[in-house]
Design a protein around this motif. Structure first.
Motif, PDB file in Angstrom:
ATOM      1  N   ALA A  79      46.001  28.857  45.415  1.00 33.90           N
ATOM      2  CA  ALA A  79      46.411  30.214  45.065  1.00 33.90           C
ATOM      3  C   ALA A  79      46.927  30.285  43.638  1.00 33.90           C
ATOM      4  O   ALA A  79      46.641  31.235  42.891  1.00 33.90           O
ATOM      5  CB  ALA A  79      47.472  30.694  46.045  1.00 33.90           C
ATOM      6  N   ASP A  80      47.714  29.268  43.223  1.00 33.78           N
ATOM      7  CA  ASP A  80      48.188  29.240  41.837  1.00 33.78           C
ATOM      8  C   ASP A  80      47.029  29.137  40.859  1.00 33.78           C
ATOM      9  O   ASP A  80      47.002  29.814  39.825  1.00 33.78           O
ATOM     10  CB  ASP A  80      49.142  28.065  41.649  1.00 33.78           C
ATOM     11  N   ALA A  81      46.048  28.287  41.222  1.00 32.65           N
ATOM     12  CA  ALA A  81      44.888  28.136  40.342  1.00 32.65           C
ATOM     13  C   ALA A  81      44.086  29.428  40.265  1.00 32.65           C
ATOM     14  O   ALA A  81      43.621  29.834  39.192  1.00 32.65           O
ATOM     15  CB  ALA A  81      44.014  26.988  40.832  1.00 32.65           C
ATOM     16  N   ALA A  82      43.931  30.122  41.403  1.00 31.64           N
ATOM     17  CA  ALA A  82      43.183  31.377  41.401  1.00 31.64           C
ATOM     18  C   ALA A  82      43.885  32.437  40.567  1.00 31.64           C
ATOM     19  O   ALA A  82      43.249  33.228  39.846  1.00 31.64           O
ATOM     20  CB  ALA A  82      43.006  31.870  42.836  1.00 31.64           C
ATOM     21  N   ALA A  83      45.218  32.463  40.630  1.00 35.46           N
ATOM     22  CA  ALA A  83      45.958  33.439  39.831  1.00 35.46           C
ATOM     23  C   ALA A  83      45.798  33.174  38.335  1.00 35.46           C
ATOM     24  O   ALA A  83      45.769  34.101  37.523  1.00 35.46           O
ATOM     25  CB  ALA A  83      47.433  33.405  40.216  1.00 35.46           C
ATOM     26  N   LEU A  84      45.661  31.901  37.955  1.00 32.45           N
ATOM     27  CA  LEU A  84      45.539  31.568  36.534  1.00 32.45           C
ATOM     28  C   LEU A  84      44.157  31.881  35.978  1.00 32.45           C
ATOM     29  O   LEU A  84      44.014  32.312  34.828  1.00 32.45           O
ATOM     30  CB  LEU A  84      45.864  30.079  36.324  1.00 32.45           C
TER      31      LEU A  84
ATOM     32  N   ARG B 209      41.560  36.193  35.791  1.00 31.95           N
ATOM     33  CA  ARG B 209      41.262  37.113  34.715  1.00 31.95           C
ATOM     34  C   ARG B 209      40.174  36.559  33.788  1.00 31.95           C
ATOM     35  O   ARG B 209      39.259  37.277  33.379  1.00 31.95           O
ATOM     36  CB  ARG B 209      42.510  37.405  33.899  1.00 31.95           C
ATOM     37  N   ALA B 210      40.276  35.273  33.435  1.00 30.70           N
ATOM     38  CA  ALA B 210      39.288  34.685  32.522  1.00 30.70           C
ATOM     39  C   ALA B 210      37.961  34.448  33.223  1.00 30.70           C
ATOM     40  O   ALA B 210      36.889  34.613  32.619  1.00 30.70           O
ATOM     41  CB  ALA B 210      39.824  33.375  31.942  1.00 30.70           C
ATOM     42  N   ASP B 211      37.996  34.040  34.491  1.00 32.86           N
ATOM     43  CA  ASP B 211      36.756  33.720  35.214  1.00 32.86           C
ATOM     44  C   ASP B 211      36.910  34.227  36.640  1.00 32.86           C
ATOM     45  O   ASP B 211      37.313  33.486  37.541  1.00 32.86           O
ATOM     46  CB  ASP B 211      36.504  32.203  35.185  1.00 32.86           C
ATOM     47  N   PRO B 212      36.586  35.512  36.878  1.00 26.30           N
ATOM     48  CA  PRO B 212      36.752  36.065  38.224  1.00 26.30           C
ATOM     49  C   PRO B 212      35.959  35.318  39.283  1.00 26.30           C
ATOM     50  O   PRO B 212      36.399  35.196  40.429  1.00 26.30           O
ATOM     51  CB  PRO B 212      36.263  37.510  38.071  1.00 26.30           C
ATOM     52  N   GLY B 213      34.802  34.813  38.939  1.00 26.96           N
ATOM     53  CA  GLY B 213      33.993  34.085  39.917  1.00 26.96           C
ATOM     54  C   GLY B 213      34.686  32.833  40.402  1.00 26.96           C
ATOM     55  O   GLY B 213      34.703  32.534  41.607  1.00 26.96           O
ATOM     56  N   GLN B 214      35.282  32.051  39.477  1.00 30.50           N
ATOM     57  CA  GLN B 214      35.987  30.839  39.883  1.00 30.50           C
ATOM     58  C   GLN B 214      37.231  31.175  40.698  1.00 30.50           C
ATOM     59  O   GLN B 214      37.596  30.465  41.636  1.00 30.50           O
ATOM     60  CB  GLN B 214      36.374  30.028  38.634  1.00 30.50           C
ATOM     61  N   GLY B 215      37.888  32.283  40.334  1.00 27.44           N
ATOM     62  CA  GLY B 215      39.046  32.705  41.116  1.00 27.44           C
ATOM     63  C   GLY B 215      38.663  33.074  42.534  1.00 27.44           C
ATOM     64  O   GLY B 215      39.381  32.782  43.484  1.00 27.44           O
ATOM     65  N   ALA B 216      37.502  33.771  42.671  1.00 26.30           N
ATOM     66  CA  ALA B 216      37.034  34.132  44.013  1.00 26.30           C
ATOM     67  C   ALA B 216      36.726  32.888  44.832  1.00 26.30           C
ATOM     68  O   ALA B 216      36.988  32.829  46.043  1.00 26.30           O
ATOM     69  CB  ALA B 216      35.814  35.036  43.915  1.00 26.30           C
ATOM     70  N   GLU B 217      36.130  31.856  44.181  1.00 23.32           N
ATOM     71  CA  GLU B 217      35.842  30.607  44.891  1.00 23.32           C
ATOM     72  C   GLU B 217      37.126  29.935  45.373  1.00 23.32           C
ATOM     73  O   GLU B 217      37.191  29.401  46.490  1.00 23.32           O
ATOM     74  CB  GLU B 217      35.058  29.664  43.979  1.00 23.32           C
TER      75      GLU B 217
END
Length: 423
Positions: A223-228, A231-239
């Motif tokens: 979750a911390d990684a997704a929050a970081l 914004r820069a890479d929405p696709g990686q955050g979704a993963e």
């Protein structure tokens, strides 16, 4: 701990009814000795009085002597020796008066009581006194027709009363021993149930710690990684969030499988539970940890052999706990997991290159602290005649080493793992 349902009297087997009635009668007789013995004396006095009225020597004096002889046995279990001596004194007075009485049976009752409730020495002394009285009675009244037959008859009654009392004493001691044994067995059963319940609580707490601690550590890190990166890479955050969902569902499934055994209202058709994880599932565990950003290498050395389901689960939980501690307490960039087979032993090694966390970091108050997780790993290893060591490695980082010696072979999920799984 189960409960025993007592059947109603009309459904109990005959022997159970007999034992139950005997036990109740025995308890009543021991609880009210004076009342019970008074009833016995009244019945005996009634029978002996009816007999006396039909004889040629039915006089008030004979009736008084017989009543005194019988009445004293009402207190026979309260003062056994005193009642016996009083009965003997009255019997001697009867002998001096020359009155044969059926009430002399009270003397045998008194002798029986001494044998049943006093020491053997007192019982034998009382029997000796009674035998002397039997000789006097046989010589004076010859109740069996002749002196020899009368002596044999009266001696037989004395011996019968003596042995009946000794047998009753032995039976009472045996019943008391059985009662004490049953009481001790009940206490031991309760103690064993308490120990078993405590052990089961410890096992459940250990499983909950392993499941919740590892899953939450992975979820928080993802979750911390997704929050970081959202914004820069929405696709990686979704993963990352998809991985969070997957880890959460997996943890929920594990908890349902474990807590389902605690339910007492089981459904008619319970849902099938997934199998417990083992060495064969370490690859999936490593993949989940890698998703948090920690590079993990998994390698298996030696020829795999069946460990058994319990040892498989222990190996999995040790690796899971060690990697969870690496995520939570160490600023590590890489971790190495090694499973080494050397039949009949299997060695587990989990190392990382982490450094002590900063003292001010709230999320890591200690570095691989000696908490319940390490204690749980040691307990798991000890169950399989093994040992576990956890502490700083000589070349830096943190090292967890465990050795298991499974005693029961079974199906193993380790056969599908071999070689090295790169980070």
């Amino acid at each position: 701990m189960g409960t025993t349902t007592e059947l109603p009297p009309d459904l109990q087997p005959p022997d159970e009814i007999t034992r139950s009635l005997f036990g109740q009668g025995r308890r009543v007789a021991h609880a009210h000795p004076l009342a019970i013995d008074t009833m016995v004396a009244v019945v005996l006095l009634t029978v002996c009085t009816l007999w006396l009225l039909q004889t040629n020597f039915a006089t008030p004096r004979a009736g008084l002597v017989q009543a005194a002889l019988i009445v004293v046995i009402a207190a026979r279990r309260i003062w056994p020796t005193a009642v016996f001596l009083a009965a003997c004194a009255i019997g001697f007075a009867q002998w001096l008066l020359g009155i044969p009485l059926l009430g002399d049976v009270a003397l045998l009752v008194a002798l029986y009581t001494v044998a049943a409730h006093q020491s053997r020495i007192r019982a034998l002394l009382a029997a000796g006194v009674m035998e002397a009285g039997a000789v006097l009675a046989a010589a004076r009244w010859e109740p069996a027709g002749t002196l020899p037959r009368s002596l044999v008859f009266l001696t037989a009654t004395v011996v019968a009363a003596l042995f009946a009392g000794m047998t009753a004493a032995s039976g009472s001691r045996y019943l008391a021993w059985m009662d004490e044994r049953a009481r001790r067995l009940e206490i031991e059963r309760d103690q064993q149930a308490t120990i078993a319940a405590a052990g089961e609580r410890t096992r459940i707490a250990r499983e909950l710690h392993d499941i919740v601690s590892h899953s939450l550590s992975v979820v928080i890190t993802l979750a911390d990684a997704a929050a970081l990166v959202s914004r820069a890479d929405p696709g990686q955050g979704a993963e990352a969030m998809a991985e969070v969902s997957e880890v959460g569902r997996h943890a929920l499934s594990d908890m349902r499988a474990m807590l389902g055994v605690l339910r007492t209202d089981e459904p008619a058709a319970p849902a099938p539970q997934p199998p417990q994880p083992g060495v064969g599932q370490l690859g999936a565990l490593v993949e989940r940890v890698r998703a948090t950003g920690l590079a993990v290498s998994l390698s298996v050395d030696g020829a795999a052999f069946p460990l058994g389901a319990a040892a498989e689960l222990t190996a999995y939980r040790i690796v899971q706990e060690a990697l969870t501690n690496t995520l939570r307490h160490a600023a590590a960039r890489h971790a190495w997991v090694t499973i080494s087979y050397d039949e009949p032993e299997v060695r587990i090694r989990v190392a990382d290159d982490g450094l002590p966390a900063a003292p001010a970091a709230p999320a890591a108050p200690n570095t691989h602290g000696h908490g319940h997780g390490i204690d749980g790993m040691r307990e798991r290893a000890a169950l399989h005649r093994g040992a576990l060591r956890a502490g700083p490695a000589s070349d830096g980082g943190w090292l967890v080493e465990a050795t298991l010696r499974p005693s029961v072979n079974g199906l193993s999920g380790a056969n599908g793992l071999s070689g090295t799984v790169p980070a």
